[in-house]
Design an enzyme around this catalytic site. Structure first.
Site, mmCIF file in Angstrom:
data_model
loop_
_atom_site.group_PDB
_atom_site.id
_atom_site.type_symbol
_atom_site.label_atom_id
_atom_site.label_comp_id
_atom_site.label_asym_id
_atom_site.label_seq_id
_atom_site.Cartn_x
_atom_site.Cartn_y
_atom_site.Cartn_z
ATOM 1 N N TYR A 211 0.830 -1.201 0.000
ATOM 2 C CA TYR A 211 0.000 0.000 0.000
ATOM 3 C C TYR A 211 0.868 1.257 0.000
ATOM 4 O O TYR A 211 1.382 1.684 1.035
ATOM 5 C CB TYR A 211 -0.931 0.016 1.214
ATOM 6 C CG TYR A 211 -1.836 -1.183 1.332
ATOM 7 C CD1 TYR A 211 -2.190 -1.954 0.217
ATOM 8 C CD2 TYR A 211 -2.342 -1.570 2.573
ATOM 9 C CE1 TYR A 211 -3.028 -3.052 0.333
ATOM 10 C CE2 TYR A 211 -3.181 -2.674 2.694
ATOM 11 C CZ TYR A 211 -3.514 -3.410 1.575
ATOM 12 O OH TYR A 211 -4.339 -4.512 1.701
ATOM 13 N N HIS B 169 0.246 -12.360 1.528
ATOM 14 C CA HIS B 169 -0.554 -11.417 0.752
ATOM 15 C C HIS B 169 -0.656 -11.829 -0.720
ATOM 16 O O HIS B 169 0.337 -11.841 -1.436
ATOM 17 C CB HIS B 169 0.091 -10.028 0.854
ATOM 18 C CG HIS B 169 -0.802 -8.907 0.430
ATOM 19 N ND1 HIS B 169 -0.333 -7.613 0.264
ATOM 20 C CD2 HIS B 169 -2.129 -8.864 0.149
ATOM 21 C CE1 HIS B 169 -1.339 -6.841 -0.097
ATOM 22 N NE2 HIS B 169 -2.424 -7.567 -0.183
#
Length: 329
Positions: free
Chosen positions: A56, A141
């Site tokens: 992010y 992830h």
């Protein structure tokens, strides 16, 4: 705000979790003051579970979240981050990261790495960015294209760190339920994070993942309850799974909105609360880029929803027969 334990771990998570992707300038920039105010608003609303990732904003989300939580009692909040994408500095950065969805300078390149060494390096870097000396939860992830390495190398590395007390809970986070079911049935993860696959429009997880998680005592954290926008504001041009929604999906969302509004309920409130009907669901993660968005999410969670609403959605075929619906007090 109510909280519960994540799987068989001792990690507490609130029902509403704060998704910090926007703190990494998801799609459009957020200034430092707004980022800090957003986390402050989450804290004031009673949220104590905060989720981030190196992906992010090339680490910006972790940095901003760590700064915003500085000074708060460490045992009073839970932070999860993720592994699988190492951030490699670029010697002479040019351009931005908008192709990856983040309005930040392209100071790093992402390297997929679910090896044991990659996991350790990623965690070490995340701890530095967050300004923490320990992590509560770490998820593998998006290992979709690296599933075997994640299962055979990445997961055992996390399991060792958990057994050594370096991290408190482990899991995997993906946008699909089939691979997460493998993590639930083949490993000893505490939790899985599923985005966009258990919503008012997408019931994929009800087939295998959620029953398996309930049977194993594995917690499921649900993200993407608005399906990237369509369930927040159903109209032509709205997005579903981060792409323009088809006309048939838009019509389904419009029909759902009409059904909820007949009961005086905002579609967004029904969308946010729907996952809690399943006993395996521990928390719903909602991203926010402003204090107002956080306060809105907290209000949606607390809005009373009549049982008749869920009965009507079932009777009209908007939900699969037998799907568990919320019975919130």
């Amino acid at each position: 705000m109510r909280s519960t334990r994540l799987g068989r771990s001792g990690v507490a998570v609130t029902e509403l979790a704060f998704g910090a992707a926007a703190l990494g300038n998801l799609h459009t920039p957020v200034d430092d003051e707004s980022a800090a105010a957003t986390v402050d608003a989450a804290w004031e609303a009673g949220i104590r579970y905060f989720d981030t990732a190196p992906h992010y904003g090339l680490g910006l989300s972790e940095i901003r979240l760590g700064r915003a939580l500085t000074g708060r009692p460490r045992g009073s909040f839970t932070v999860s981050t993720k592994v699988g994408r190492l951030l490699d500095p670029v010697d002479h950065p040019t351009g931005d990261d908008c192709a990856q969805g983040f309005a930040v300078p392209a100071t790093h390149r992402r390297i997929w790495d679910f090896s044991a060494d990659g996991i350790l390096r990623s965690i070490d870097a995340s701890l530095r960015r967050l300004g923490l000396d320990a992590l509560d939860v770490v998820y593998l992830h998006d290992p979709d294209d690296h599933l075997e390495q994640a299962l055979s190398e990445g997961y055992p590395a996390l399991e060792r760190l958990r057994s050594e007390g370096v991290i408190s809970a482990i899991g995997a986070g993906m946008n699909q339920s089939a691979a997460l079911t493998r993590f639930v049935t083949e490993t000893d993860v505490d939790a899985v994070l599923l985005a966009g696959r258990y919503t008012l429009l997408n019931h994929e997880a009800i087939g295998h993942l959620l029953p398996a998680a309930a049977a194993r005592g594995t917690s499921v954290v649900i993200g993407g309850v608005f399906n990237s926008g369509l369930l927040a504001a159903p109209r032509p041009g709205a997005t579903y799974d981060y792409a323009p929604a088809s006309a048939s999906l838009v019509q389904r969302a419009v029909d759902l909105q009409a059904a909820t509004e007949r009961h005086g309920v905002a579609l967004r409130a029904a969308a946010l609360q729907f996952p809690f009907g399943h006993p395996a669901v521990t928390s719903v993660l909602v991203g926010a880029r402003s204090a107002d968005e956080v306060r809105d999410a907290a209000a949606l969670l607390s809005q009373p929803l009549p049982a008749a609403l869920w009965n009507d959605l079932l009777a009209a075929g908007h939900l699969p027969t037998g799907v568990p619906t919320p019975k919130r007090i």
